[in-house]
Design a protein around this motif. Structure first.
Motif, PDB file in Angstrom:
ATOM      1  N   LEU A 130       0.824  -1.202   0.000  1.00 47.97           N
ATOM      2  CA  LEU A 130       0.000   0.000   0.000  1.00 47.97           C
ATOM      3  C   LEU A 130       0.862   1.258   0.000  1.00 47.97           C
ATOM      4  O   LEU A 130       0.538   2.248  -0.661  1.00 47.97           O
ATOM      5  CB  LEU A 130      -0.947  -0.003   1.201  1.00 47.97           C
ATOM      6  CG  LEU A 130      -2.065   1.048   1.165  1.00 47.97           C
ATOM      7  CD1 LEU A 130      -2.873   0.931  -0.118  1.00 47.97           C
ATOM      8  CD2 LEU A 130      -2.975   0.906   2.373  1.00 47.97           C
ATOM      9  N   TYR A 134       0.696   4.113  -2.819  1.00 49.28           N
ATOM     10  CA  TYR A 134       0.492   5.531  -2.489  1.00 49.28           C
ATOM     11  C   TYR A 134       1.570   6.400  -3.129  1.00 49.28           C
ATOM     12  O   TYR A 134       1.266   7.423  -3.758  1.00 49.28           O
ATOM     13  CB  TYR A 134       0.499   5.709  -0.973  1.00 49.28           C
ATOM     14  CG  TYR A 134       0.282   7.140  -0.538  1.00 49.28           C
ATOM     15  CD1 TYR A 134      -0.992   7.608  -0.220  1.00 49.28           C
ATOM     16  CD2 TYR A 134       1.347   8.032  -0.440  1.00 49.28           C
ATOM     17  CE1 TYR A 134      -1.204   8.924   0.180  1.00 49.28           C
ATOM     18  CE2 TYR A 134       1.156   9.352  -0.055  1.00 49.28           C
ATOM     19  CZ  TYR A 134      -0.124   9.785   0.253  1.00 49.28           C
ATOM     20  OH  TYR A 134      -0.315  11.091   0.628  1.00 49.28           O
ATOM     21  N   TYR A 148      -8.931   5.395   0.553  1.00 45.92           N
ATOM     22  CA  TYR A 148      -8.481   4.053   0.157  1.00 45.92           C
ATOM     23  C   TYR A 148      -9.687   3.125   0.060  1.00 45.92           C
ATOM     24  O   TYR A 148     -10.514   3.066   0.974  1.00 45.92           O
ATOM     25  CB  TYR A 148      -7.500   3.490   1.185  1.00 45.92           C
ATOM     26  CG  TYR A 148      -7.168   2.027   1.007  1.00 45.92           C
ATOM     27  CD1 TYR A 148      -6.609   1.553  -0.180  1.00 45.92           C
ATOM     28  CD2 TYR A 148      -7.401   1.108   2.042  1.00 45.92           C
ATOM     29  CE1 TYR A 148      -6.304   0.204  -0.335  1.00 45.92           C
ATOM     30  CE2 TYR A 148      -7.084  -0.229   1.900  1.00 45.92           C
ATOM     31  CZ  TYR A 148      -6.542  -0.684   0.700  1.00 45.92           C
ATOM     32  OH  TYR A 148      -6.242  -2.013   0.547  1.00 45.92           O
ATOM     33  N   ALA A 163      -3.406   1.502   5.815  1.00 45.91           N
ATOM     34  CA  ALA A 163      -4.058   2.734   5.362  1.00 45.91           C
ATOM     35  C   ALA A 163      -3.962   3.817   6.431  1.00 45.91           C
ATOM     36  O   ALA A 163      -3.678   4.986   6.128  1.00 45.91           O
ATOM     37  CB  ALA A 163      -5.515   2.448   5.021  1.00 45.91           C
TER      38      ALA A 163
END
Length: 248
Positions: A130, A134, A148, A163
């Motif tokens: 993640l 990003y 997200y 997240a």
């Protein structure tokens, strides 16, 4: 001696049972949040489902950017004078950086869908994947994503924690058009969305077929006029999540 052997056997069995229980508990802890992907459960989590201002409907797209679908959807949104939130896949951004950049430049909101469209089979990689997604999306688009949405709507514990570390707020949806299936068309998608959406709802559509039937994005495109028109007839604004008034 036989007695000692039996004791050792019991010790091994107990240790094995404890290990299995520990693993099972870990699995439950990891995947318990995924029940939020089920529609009835989402209704119990209105903020996570994307329920915001009753006078507003959030329009969102997943799985892009796509070299043909996304520019076509962007043109239609321009014609409708609507801005939306696009949940991007980092691998697609790398393949089509210009399309991703243009999406942001045209006033749409950029959000994170993940590194790739995969199920949560590697929880130990959730944080790194993640974070990479990003960085890629932010670097290419010039945007600072704030939302997200996990692939398939499966928000595991590890994905939620990753997240949170990145300052991304998870959000799912209240109405989807099933625009990814083989027999979908503009009419079926519009009917399904309009039977589920109301004031404060969040619509899920797709501007890509990377995880769907080839060409399926056209059904979402063909449904846009009817969906936006209906919402406006009801006196509701249609726009991105940033204007949706979601509570913290």
């Amino acid at each position: 001696m036989p007695t000692e052997s039996r004791k050792r056997g019991l010790t091994v069995t107990s240790a094995t049972g404890a290990g299995v229980a520990l693993v099972a508990a870990g699995v439950v802890a990891e995947f318990l949040p995924t029940v939020t992907a089920v529609s009835p459960v989402r209704r119990l989590c209105p903020t996570l489902a994307g329920r915001g201002d009753p006078g507003h409907v959030a329009l969102t797209f997943d799985d892009g950017p796509h070299p043909v679908a996304t520019p076509t959807v962007l043109r239609r949104l321009d014609e409708l004078a609507v801005r939306a939130t696009f949940f991007l896949l980092a691998e697609q951004v790398r393949e089509h950086p210009r399309v991703a950049y243009e999406t942001h430049e045209r006033g749409h909101e950029i959000a994170v869908h993940g590194l790739r469209h995969d199920p949560p089979t590697r929880p130990w990689r959730a944080g790194a994947d993640l974070a990479e997604a990003y960085r890629t999306i932010a670097d290419v688009t010039g945007a600072s994503p704030g939302w997200y949405r996990p692939p398939y709507g499966v928000l595991t514990t590890s994905r939620a924690a990753a997240a949170r570390r990145l300052g991304l707020r998870p959000v799912l949806w209240t109405a989807d058009g099933r625009d990814w299936v083989r027999d979908a068309d503009g009419d079926t998608v519009a009917r399904r969305v309009l039977s589920r959406v109301d004031g404060g709802g969040t619509i899920l559509l797709h501007d890509s077929d990377v995880a769907a039937v080839p060409g399926s994005w056209r059904s979402a495109l063909d449904a846009l006029d009817a969906v936006v028109g209906h919402c406006r007839t009801q006196g509701r604004l249609v726009g991105p999540l940033r204007d949706h008034g979601l509570r913290n």
